[in-house]
Write a protein that holds these residues in place. Structure first.
Motif, PDB file in Angstrom:
ATOM      1  N   LEU A 135       0.881  -1.167   0.000  1.00 48.63           N
ATOM      2  CA  LEU A 135       0.000   0.000   0.000  1.00 48.63           C
ATOM      3  C   LEU A 135       0.917   1.215   0.000  1.00 48.63           C
ATOM      4  CD1 LEU A 135      -2.829   1.284   0.250  1.00 48.63           C
ATOM      5  CD2 LEU A 135      -2.617   1.034   2.716  1.00 48.63           C
ATOM      6  N   GLU A 136       0.953   1.932  -1.110  1.00 50.27           N
ATOM      7  CA  GLU A 136       1.911   3.020  -1.284  1.00 50.27           C
ATOM      8  C   GLU A 136       1.383   4.371  -0.839  1.00 50.27           C
ATOM      9  OE1 GLU A 136       3.027   2.666  -5.428  1.00 50.27           O
ATOM     10  OE2 GLU A 136       3.065   0.497  -5.182  1.00 50.27           O
ATOM     11  N   LEU A 137       0.072   4.606  -1.024  1.00 51.81           N
ATOM     12  CA  LEU A 137      -0.539   5.888  -0.674  1.00 51.81           C
ATOM     13  C   LEU A 137      -2.003   5.653  -0.353  1.00 51.81           C
ATOM     14  CD1 LEU A 137      -0.481   9.111  -0.685  1.00 51.81           C
ATOM     15  CD2 LEU A 137      -1.327   8.901  -3.020  1.00 51.81           C
ATOM     16  N   LEU A 138      -2.490   6.377   0.644  1.00 55.24           N
ATOM     17  CA  LEU A 138      -3.907   6.311   0.988  1.00 55.24           C
ATOM     18  C   LEU A 138      -4.358   7.685   1.459  1.00 55.24           C
ATOM     19  CD1 LEU A 138      -6.520   4.690   1.500  1.00 55.24           C
ATOM     20  CD2 LEU A 138      -5.626   4.165   3.771  1.00 55.24           C
ATOM     21  N   THR A 139      -5.408   8.202   0.807  1.00 57.05           N
ATOM     22  CA  THR A 139      -6.077   9.425   1.243  1.00 57.05           C
ATOM     23  C   THR A 139      -7.556   9.076   1.383  1.00 57.05           C
ATOM     24  OG1 THR A 139      -6.644  10.298  -0.947  1.00 57.05           O
ATOM     25  CG2 THR A 139      -4.434  10.816  -0.104  1.00 57.05           C
ATOM     26  N   ARG A 140      -8.385  10.072   1.650  1.00 53.82           N
ATOM     27  CA  ARG A 140      -9.824   9.786   1.767  1.00 53.82           C
ATOM     28  C   ARG A 140     -10.441   9.451   0.420  1.00 53.82           C
ATOM     29  NH1 ARG A 140     -12.483  14.446   5.188  1.00 53.82           N
ATOM     30  NH2 ARG A 140     -11.043  15.720   3.994  1.00 53.82           N
ATOM     31  N   THR A 141      -9.805   9.859  -0.687  1.00 57.11           N
ATOM     32  CA  THR A 141     -10.408   9.637  -1.999  1.00 57.11           C
ATOM     33  C   THR A 141      -9.555   8.831  -2.959  1.00 57.11           C
ATOM     34  OG1 THR A 141      -9.467  11.672  -2.897  1.00 57.11           O
ATOM     35  CG2 THR A 141     -11.640  11.833  -1.859  1.00 57.11           C
ATOM     36  N   LYS A 142      -8.340   8.471  -2.572  1.00 60.41           N
ATOM     37  CA  LYS A 142      -7.447   7.777  -3.497  1.00 60.41           C
ATOM     38  C   LYS A 142      -6.540   6.832  -2.737  1.00 60.41           C
ATOM     39  CE  LYS A 142      -4.554  10.438  -5.887  1.00 60.41           C
ATOM     40  NZ  LYS A 142      -3.681  11.078  -6.872  1.00 60.41           N
ATOM     41  N   CYS A 143      -6.230   5.694  -3.352  1.00 62.86           N
ATOM     42  CA  CYS A 143      -5.220   4.807  -2.800  1.00 62.86           C
ATOM     43  C   CYS A 143      -4.389   4.236  -3.954  1.00 62.86           C
ATOM     44  CB  CYS A 143      -5.818   3.706  -1.934  1.00 62.86           C
ATOM     45  SG  CYS A 143      -6.834   2.502  -2.782  1.00 62.86           S
ATOM     46  N   VAL A 144      -3.134   3.999  -3.658  1.00 68.68           N
ATOM     47  CA  VAL A 144      -2.226   3.404  -4.629  1.00 68.68           C
ATOM     48  C   VAL A 144      -1.744   2.092  -4.025  1.00 68.68           C
ATOM     49  CG1 VAL A 144      -0.109   3.665  -5.960  1.00 68.68           C
ATOM     50  CG2 VAL A 144      -1.529   5.674  -5.475  1.00 68.68           C
ATOM     51  N   ILE A 145      -2.100   0.999  -4.693  1.00 68.63           N
ATOM     52  CA  ILE A 145      -1.785  -0.339  -4.205  1.00 68.63           C
ATOM     53  C   ILE A 145      -1.035  -1.070  -5.305  1.00 68.63           C
ATOM     54  CG2 ILE A 145      -2.728  -2.522  -3.360  1.00 68.63           C
ATOM     55  CD1 ILE A 145      -5.221  -0.902  -2.511  1.00 68.63           C
ATOM     56  N   GLY A 146       0.191  -1.454  -5.010  1.00 64.97           N
ATOM     57  CA  GLY A 146       0.984  -2.198  -5.987  1.00 64.97           C
ATOM     58  C   GLY A 146       1.146  -1.462  -7.313  1.00 64.97           C
ATOM     59  N   GLY A 147       1.209  -0.133  -7.277  1.00 68.63           N
ATOM     60  CA  GLY A 147       1.385   0.651  -8.491  1.00 68.63           C
ATOM     61  C   GLY A 147       0.093   1.015  -9.204  1.00 68.63           C
ATOM     62  N   TYR A 148      -1.041   0.492  -8.761  1.00 70.45           N
ATOM     63  CA  TYR A 148      -2.340   0.805  -9.371  1.00 70.45           C
ATOM     64  C   TYR A 148      -3.078   1.818  -8.501  1.00 70.45           C
ATOM     65  CZ  TYR A 148      -1.547  -3.230 -12.319  1.00 70.45           C
ATOM     66  OH  TYR A 148      -1.009  -4.125 -13.214  1.00 70.45           O
ATOM     67  N   THR A 149      -3.645   2.831  -9.134  1.00 72.47           N
ATOM     68  CA  THR A 149      -4.366   3.880  -8.419  1.00 72.47           C
ATOM     69  C   THR A 149      -5.858   3.590  -8.456  1.00 72.47           C
ATOM     70  OG1 THR A 149      -2.682   5.483  -9.030  1.00 72.47           O
ATOM     71  CG2 THR A 149      -4.798   6.363  -8.299  1.00 72.47           C
ATOM     72  N   TYR A 150      -6.483   3.681  -7.298  1.00 72.09           N
ATOM     73  CA  TYR A 150      -7.928   3.500  -7.157  1.00 72.09           C
ATOM     74  C   TYR A 150      -8.526   4.791  -6.632  1.00 72.09           C
ATOM     75  CZ  TYR A 150      -6.977  -1.466  -7.592  1.00 72.09           C
ATOM     76  OH  TYR A 150      -6.573  -2.683  -8.051  1.00 72.09           O
ATOM     77  N   ARG A 151      -9.740   5.106  -7.083  1.00 68.63           N
ATOM     78  CA  ARG A 151     -10.464   6.285  -6.632  1.00 68.63           C
ATOM     79  C   ARG A 151     -11.689   5.844  -5.843  1.00 68.63           C
ATOM     80  NH1 ARG A 151      -9.927  10.935  -9.827  1.00 68.63           N
ATOM     81  NH2 ARG A 151     -11.001  11.825  -8.055  1.00 68.63           N
ATOM     82  N   ARG A 152     -12.018   6.610  -4.800  1.00 66.55           N
ATOM     83  CA  ARG A 152     -13.186   6.268  -3.979  1.00 66.55           C
ATOM     84  C   ARG A 152     -14.459   6.549  -4.766  1.00 66.55           C
ATOM     85  NH1 ARG A 152     -14.107   4.723   0.956  1.00 66.55           N
ATOM     86  NH2 ARG A 152     -12.074   5.322   1.715  1.00 66.55           N
ATOM     87  N   HIS A 153     -15.346   5.577  -4.733  1.00 64.92           N
ATOM     88  CA  HIS A 153     -16.630   5.629  -5.433  1.00 64.92           C
ATOM     89  C   HIS A 153     -17.724   5.833  -4.390  1.00 64.92           C
ATOM     90  CE1 HIS A 153     -20.018   4.115  -7.853  1.00 64.92           C
ATOM     91  NE2 HIS A 153     -19.244   4.331  -8.916  1.00 64.92           N
ATOM     92  N   LYS A 154     -18.782   6.531  -4.744  1.00 62.84           N
ATOM     93  CA  LYS A 154     -19.885   6.759  -3.808  1.00 62.84           C
ATOM     94  C   LYS A 154     -20.599   5.465  -3.441  1.00 62.84           C
ATOM     95  CE  LYS A 154     -20.596  11.481  -5.279  1.00 62.84           C
ATOM     96  NZ  LYS A 154     -21.452  12.409  -6.013  1.00 62.84           N
ATOM     97  N   GLY A 155     -20.644   4.516  -4.360  1.00 63.50           N
ATOM     98  CA  GLY A 155     -21.216   3.210  -4.060  1.00 63.50           C
ATOM     99  C   GLY A 155     -22.697   3.268  -3.741  1.00 63.50           C
ATOM    100  N   TYR A 156     -23.107   2.347  -2.888  1.00 62.77           N
ATOM    101  CA  TYR A 156     -24.506   2.227  -2.485  1.00 62.77           C
ATOM    102  C   TYR A 156     -24.671   2.719  -1.050  1.00 62.77           C
ATOM    103  CZ  TYR A 156     -25.007  -0.792  -6.549  1.00 62.77           C
ATOM    104  OH  TYR A 156     -25.029  -1.279  -7.824  1.00 62.77           O
ATOM    105  N   ALA A 157     -25.596   3.648  -0.841  1.00 61.74           N
ATOM    106  CA  ALA A 157     -25.827   4.203   0.489  1.00 61.74           C
ATOM    107  C   ALA A 157     -26.282   3.141   1.485  1.00 61.74           C
ATOM    108  CB  ALA A 157     -26.858   5.335   0.423  1.00 61.74           C
ATOM    109  N   PHE A 158     -27.073   2.183   1.027  1.00 63.08           N
ATOM    110  CA  PHE A 158     -27.606   1.172   1.949  1.00 63.08           C
ATOM    111  C   PHE A 158     -26.535   0.179   2.411  1.00 63.08           C
ATOM    112  CE2 PHE A 158     -28.206  -0.727  -2.202  1.00 63.08           C
ATOM    113  CZ  PHE A 158     -27.938  -2.077  -2.017  1.00 63.08           C
ATOM    114  N   LEU A 159     -25.369   0.156   1.779  1.00 63.22           N
ATOM    115  CA  LEU A 159     -24.266  -0.710   2.197  1.00 63.22           C
ATOM    116  C   LEU A 159     -23.194   0.033   2.989  1.00 63.22           C
ATOM    117  CD1 LEU A 159     -23.700  -2.921  -0.980  1.00 63.22           C
ATOM    118  CD2 LEU A 159     -24.842  -3.553   1.141  1.00 63.22           C
ATOM    119  N   GLN A 160     -23.375   1.353   3.154  1.00 63.33           N
ATOM    120  CA  GLN A 160     -22.397   2.141   3.906  1.00 63.33           C
ATOM    121  C   GLN A 160     -22.480   1.762   5.376  1.00 63.33           C
ATOM    122  OE1 GLN A 160     -20.169   4.033   2.598  1.00 63.33           O
ATOM    123  NE2 GLN A 160     -20.971   4.516   0.589  1.00 63.33           N
ATOM    124  N   PRO A 161     -21.325   1.736   6.054  1.00 60.91           N
ATOM    125  CA  PRO A 161     -21.358   1.430   7.500  1.00 60.91           C
ATOM    126  C   PRO A 161     -22.104   2.511   8.265  1.00 60.91           C
ATOM    127  CG  PRO A 161     -19.125   1.988   6.779  1.00 60.91           C
ATOM    128  CD  PRO A 161     -19.999   1.975   5.569  1.00 60.91           C
TER     129      PRO A 161
END
Length: 168
Positions: free
Chosen positions: A141-167
């Motif tokens: 895990l190279e970088l983690l913010t509230r909206t982005k993470c970099v894992i193994g060289g791949y960048t992921y962006r936070r998605h709003k997803g489904y409200a009913f599955l939110q904790p």
């Protein structure tokens, strides 16, 4: 639909309808200009999380993610969900379809076996251990913010997803 593409001719004061190729071009332009990032989470002051604090890592990884360069058909229709249980150190990883019917019915079909994800520290670095039926691996895990993470060289962006599955 025709009324939407109806214009008033200013000189002669009569209605003018555009030809089919013109309104198709306008419709395509409208679709192309609509933001593909409208389902992504955006925050001000998106600061990196201290990766040595695994509880903070789990808290910020919890939720929905998509690869930043999600161009293939799978990622256009699916999102990644990491669901960390509040009393344990691991999460379950699922690939979920993302569409309006699921939002309406609040019923998600899951077609994949869950993968167990666990953040861990080794040699001063933070890694994600992934264990599933298809095998296991450990990725940095190279970088983690509230909206982005970099894992193994791949960048992921936070998605709003489904409200009913939110904790809660």
């Amino acid at each position: 639909m025709i009324a939407f593409f109806c214009f008033i001719h200013t000189k002669n004061k009569w209605l003018h309808y555009t030809s089919r190729p013109i309104w198709l071009l306008l419709l395509l332009l409208l679709v192309a200009c609509s933001g593909s990032d409208r389902h992504l989470v955006v925050v001000k002051n998106d600061k990196p999380v201290d990766l040595s604090r695994l509880e903070e890592v789990r808290k910020h990884l919890n939720g929905f993610w998509v690869p930043e360069d999600a161009r293939d058909e799978f990622w256009k229709e699916n999102i990644l969900w990491w669901s960390f249980h509040k009393d344990s150190n691991y999460a379950l990883e699922y690939f979920l379809p993302y569409n309006d019917e699921i939002k309406r019915t609040e019923t998600v079909p899951i077609h994949t076996d869950p993968i167990h994800i666990e953040p861990m520290r080794r040699n001063g670095q933070t890694y994600l251990a992934r264990v599933g039926l298809g095998g296991s691996d450990t990725v940095q895990l190279e970088l983690l913010t509230r909206t982005k993470c970099v894992i193994g060289g791949y960048t992921y962006r936070r998605h709003k997803g489904y409200a009913f599955l939110q904790p809660k």
